[in-house]
Design a protein around this motif. Structure first.
Motif, PDB file in Angstrom:
ATOM      1  N   ILE A  17     -34.691 -82.217  10.292  1.00 29.89           N
ATOM      2  CA  ILE A  17     -35.573 -82.868   9.325  1.00 29.89           C
ATOM      3  C   ILE A  17     -35.154 -82.517   7.902  1.00 29.89           C
ATOM      4  O   ILE A  17     -35.232 -83.350   6.998  1.00 29.89           O
ATOM      5  N   SER A  18     -34.684 -81.300   7.703  1.00 32.15           N
ATOM      6  CA  SER A  18     -34.270 -80.904   6.347  1.00 32.15           C
ATOM      7  C   SER A  18     -33.020 -81.660   5.895  1.00 32.15           C
ATOM      8  O   SER A  18     -32.749 -81.753   4.705  1.00 32.15           O
ATOM      9  N   ARG A  19     -32.263 -82.229   6.819  1.00 31.49           N
ATOM     10  CA  ARG A  19     -31.045 -82.975   6.470  1.00 31.49           C
ATOM     11  C   ARG A  19     -31.339 -84.422   6.079  1.00 31.49           C
ATOM     12  O   ARG A  19     -30.466 -85.098   5.544  1.00 31.49           O
ATOM     13  N   ILE A  20     -32.538 -84.890   6.355  1.00 30.28           N
ATOM     14  CA  ILE A  20     -32.882 -86.280   6.066  1.00 30.28           C
ATOM     15  C   ILE A  20     -33.011 -86.471   4.564  1.00 30.28           C
ATOM     16  O   ILE A  20     -33.607 -85.656   3.869  1.00 30.28           O
ATOM     17  N   SER A  21     -32.465 -87.579   4.067  1.00 33.42           N
ATOM     18  CA  SER A  21     -32.671 -87.888   2.654  1.00 33.42           C
ATOM     19  C   SER A  21     -33.804 -88.913   2.585  1.00 33.42           C
ATOM     20  O   SER A  21     -33.657 -90.049   3.015  1.00 33.42           O
ATOM     21  N   TRP A  22     -34.932 -88.459   2.072  1.00 35.21           N
ATOM     22  CA  TRP A  22     -36.127 -89.297   2.016  1.00 35.21           C
ATOM     23  C   TRP A  22     -36.068 -90.195   0.791  1.00 35.21           C
ATOM     24  O   TRP A  22     -35.548 -89.833  -0.261  1.00 35.21           O
ATOM     25  N   ALA A  23     -36.626 -91.392   0.921  1.00 39.26           N
ATOM     26  CA  ALA A  23     -36.675 -92.331  -0.201  1.00 39.26           C
ATOM     27  C   ALA A  23     -37.677 -91.830  -1.237  1.00 39.26           C
ATOM     28  O   ALA A  23     -38.699 -91.227  -0.892  1.00 39.26           O
ATOM     29  N   SER A  24     -37.380 -92.120  -2.494  1.00 42.46           N
ATOM     30  CA  SER A  24     -38.300 -91.724  -3.559  1.00 42.46           C
ATOM     31  C   SER A  24     -39.487 -92.689  -3.581  1.00 42.46           C
ATOM     32  O   SER A  24     -39.477 -93.741  -2.945  1.00 42.46           O
TER      33      SER A  24
END
Length: 65
Positions: A17-24
């Motif tokens: 989960i920490s590797r996911i790049s979340w959308a702003s």
């Protein structure tokens, strides 16, 4: 496949989960607005196509009567 303990599984999930790049927030808002616009355009298009086809069918069926 090797069995993993529940604690090890949770650690692996947190790591992934920490590797996911979340959308702003801005990117999410832009994507949402784009979807609403495209849905509106598609709805209007299909409304017009339905009206044209309905008129064509009524015309063709009216020729026989």
């Amino acid at each position: 496949m090797a069995k993993v303990s529940p604690a090890q599984f949770v650690r692996q999930v947190r790591q992934e989960i920490s590797r996911i790049s979340w959308a702003s927030r801005r990117e999410t808002g832009t994507a949402t607005l784009t979807v609403f616009i495209m849905v509106t355009i598609a709805a209007i298009f299909f409304l017009l196509v339905d009206m044209v086809l309905s008129n064509v069918v009524q015309f063709v069926l009216g020729l026989g009567g």
